[in-house]
Each structure stands twice: as C-alpha cells, then as structure tokens.
Design an enzyme around this catalytic site. Structure first.
Site, PDB file in Angstrom:
ATOM      1  N   TYR A  77      -1.700  -0.801  10.731  1.00 32.21           N
ATOM      2  CA  TYR A  77      -1.827  -0.633   8.954  1.00 32.21           C
ATOM      3  C   TYR A  77      -0.643  -0.305   8.355  1.00 32.21           C
ATOM      4  O   TYR A  77      -0.350  -1.099   7.910  1.00 32.21           O
ATOM      5  CB  TYR A  77      -2.983   0.085   8.092  1.00 32.21           C
ATOM      6  CG  TYR A  77      -3.278  -0.749   6.947  1.00 32.21           C
ATOM      7  CD1 TYR A  77      -3.729  -1.742   6.482  1.00 32.21           C
ATOM      8  CD2 TYR A  77      -3.072   0.450   6.363  1.00 32.21           C
ATOM      9  CE1 TYR A  77      -3.938  -2.129   5.556  1.00 32.21           C
ATOM     10  CE2 TYR A  77      -3.114   0.082   4.575  1.00 32.21           C
ATOM     11  CZ  TYR A  77      -4.139  -1.105   4.555  1.00 32.21           C
ATOM     12  OH  TYR A  77      -3.528  -1.729   3.017  1.00 32.21           O
ATOM     13  N   SER A 114       1.080  -1.521  -0.316  1.00 31.29           N
ATOM     14  CA  SER A 114      -0.206   0.027   0.166  1.00 31.29           C
ATOM     15  C   SER A 114       0.861   1.055   0.345  1.00 31.29           C
ATOM     16  O   SER A 114       2.244   1.214   0.427  1.00 31.29           O
ATOM     17  CB  SER A 114      -1.085   0.389   1.389  1.00 31.29           C
ATOM     18  OG  SER A 114      -1.906   0.896   1.413  1.00 31.29           O
TER      19      SER A 114
END
Length: 347
Positions: free
Chosen positions: A199, A186
């Site tokens: 995250y 990501s």
C-alpha cells in the site's frame, strides 16, 4: 507593543543574524515572500453551476460520500463505480439528483476508461469538466514474504496505474476548463511500517506522480492537489482483514515453521485494534476535497490527520532512519512477535 517586547524581538533577530549570517537569513525569507506574492485575491469560491466533476471509486467510502456532497452543491457528477448495479451505485441514483450520472468504471481497464471518457464528453455542462477526483483504491496487509508479486501488482494496478491511466485520459478536458486534479494519497506515503509495503509503495508513487503533473500542468492553469488522510479504515472499509486460517493456508510450509499461528493471530489482533480506533468522520476528508475543488487558491497538499499522526509523520520525515526503525521494530506488539519468531527458529 511594549518596549520590552520590541527589545526581545530585536535581540532575537540579532541572534539569528549573528548565528546564520545576513545572507542565510535573507535566503530563508525568499520562500514565504514568493508564496505571499503568488497568492491571488478572489471574490469567493468557484461556482459549481455548469461545471462537472468525475470521481472514481464511488461504490463506497470517500467517493460515495463525495458524490452526494458535490451533487448537493450543484456540480454535475460523474460517479465512477466498479459495480454500477451494486448497492452503492443504486443508493446514489436513489438519493441524488438527475445531475448525477453513474458510470461503470474499472480504472484498471483501458476499455472502461475510454467508454467513460466518451460518455463524459457527450454529457458535459456549459463550463466543461472542472475536476477529476482520483479516489479509487484498495489496500491489503501482510509481511513481504507472505505475499507474491501478483499481490503487489493488483494493488498498484488500482491505486497507482489506475490513477495515472484516468489522469492521462482526461488531461485534455481539464486543459479546456483550466480545472483541478485531485489525487487520493495517504499518511502511508510517509509512514513506512511493517506489513504495509504494498500500500505504501502505491501512495509514494501517487505523491511523486502528482508533483510532476502539477509542474507540467501549471502552464495550462490546471491545479493539482493531493489529499493525505490519516487512519479512516473503519469509515472507508478499504481494508478487508483475513482470518488467521486464511493467512495460514496461503503460507508456504517453510514460512509456517518460522512464524506459527500465534504470530499471525497477534498480527490480526493488532489490525483489528487499528481499525477499531479509526472510527472518525469521513466528512473531514470529503470536506477537504470540496475545498480543493472550489477554493480559488487550493493547497498542493491537504493533510487530514490527528495530532498523533502528524507527530509520527514529522518523526518519519525529519528524524534519522535508524531512530524510526527502533520505534517501529521495538514497539510492544512487535517485540512480542519478534520473540515468537525467535522461539520458532530456535526450535
């Protein structure tokens, strides 16, 4: 080419050589020369026929869409689903060919991974397991002191340790086919802003693990690629936003006196705004994964991001840390939240 353009080129080269020296200039040429020499010519993309791909996290999002695409291309697809009797898995059964197989696969469980491996081994096509797409992932939001260690462990168990667990289990099969590892990272691996610590940690870990694995697998002819999507929160439904009351009720009394309900509401409003501005086509990402699987020379990293996201990444990677701290800490929304906390403390 005109004489004027040629002269400009000569002057530019002379300026570079004067400023940095011949040795430094020559050193700068080494990486692109090595890259050009290392590229092999190929007749075309890899033929999917007789090859299998295992995908984790196919209940929804990128994994669900990718399973359909690879089935249409002619791969034998092993679609790992957390809920094999759920709506996502059942729609794959209904819409795809008989070459698609649904597997019950929780990447946090050794037992599930071993059963999946046994099933894959028993049902491989002629050319074996060509690709492993480690896509399963979860996401949560919250400031560090709002969370507990279990929140961090839960996210890491799926996003990081789950990816490593599945990779270790299937290395031998990919060695036989000289296939591909595809890991879902990501832009959060580069952009470290408030509220995203759990995250971002997992995606930084995926980047590091993939880099190490790529070097180790090179001797076996295995390619390792990393996919780095931008903000596709709306398309993947990966982030479940809690209500103000849910967040408030979880907080300790000592934290309630610091933050207050208005602060939490502003955070949630900001999250909803982020999600609503992420209405982008997930095919952008799945097409990129397909390219990584069938290209004769796949890239190491595929950044699937907007121009603005790329600019922010450039800032985070190349600018001084104090500068990015200022940008993230003093944005309009954050300034307002900071004032709220200051007023709460002063009271």
């Amino acid at each position: 080419m005109s004489a004027a353009v040629q002269m400009c080129g000569v002057l530019l080269l002379a300026g570079v050589l004067h400023s940095f020296g011949v040795v430094a200039f020559a050193a700068c040429l080494i990486p692109p020369i090595i890259w050009i020499v290392s590229q092999k010519q190929s007749a075309g993309p890899i033929d999917p026929k007789g090859r299998a791909v295992l995908i984790t996290g196919c209940d929804m999002g990128f994994g669900h869409l990718l399973a359909k695409q690879l089935d249409q291309l002619g791969f034998r697809v092993f679609a790992g689903c957390l809920f094999p009797d759920g709506q996502g898995a059942q729609s794959l059964k209904k819409e795809c060919s008989s070459e698609l197989n649904i597997l019950k696969l929780d990447v946090t469980l050794d037992e599930d991974v071993e059963k999946a491996k046994a099933f894959v081994e028993a049902n491989l096509p002629a050319k074996g397991l060509w690709g492993l797409v480690s896509n399963a992932g979860i996401s949560s939001w919250g400031e560090v002191e709002w969370k507990n260690i279990q929140d961090y462990q839960r996210e890491a168990d799926v996003n990081l340790w789950g990816s490593i667990r599945i990779a270790i289990a299937f290395i031998a099969l990919l060695q036989q086919s000289k296939g591909r590892f595809i890991f879902m990272s990501s832009i959060s691996a580069y952009i470290h802003s408030g509220g995203c610590s759990s995250y971002s940690i997992t995606k930084c870990g995926i980047e590091t693990f993939s880099d190490c694995l790529r070097i180790e697998m090179k001797k076996f002819g295995i390619k390792v690629s990393i996919i780095e999507p931008g903000n596709y929160t709306f398309a993947t439904n990966i982030l479940q936003v809690k209500t103000t009351e849910e967040v408030w009720n979880k907080l300790k009394d000592s934290l309630k006196s610091i933050y207050g309900r208005e602060y939490i509401q502003l955070c949630i409003d900001s999250l909803h705004e982020t999600i609503n501005t992420s209405s982008r086509n997930p095919v952008d990402v799945t097409d990129t994964i397909v390219e990584a699987l069938i290209s004769p020379s796949p890239k190491i990293r595929y950044l699937v991001a907007t121009l603005v996201e790329r600019a922010i990444i450039f800032m985070c990677v190349h600018f001084p840390t104090w500068f990015t701290d200022v940008v993230f800490s003093y944005s309009k929304g954050q300034r307002k939240r900071n004032k709220l906390v200051a007023s709460q403390i002063n009271h």
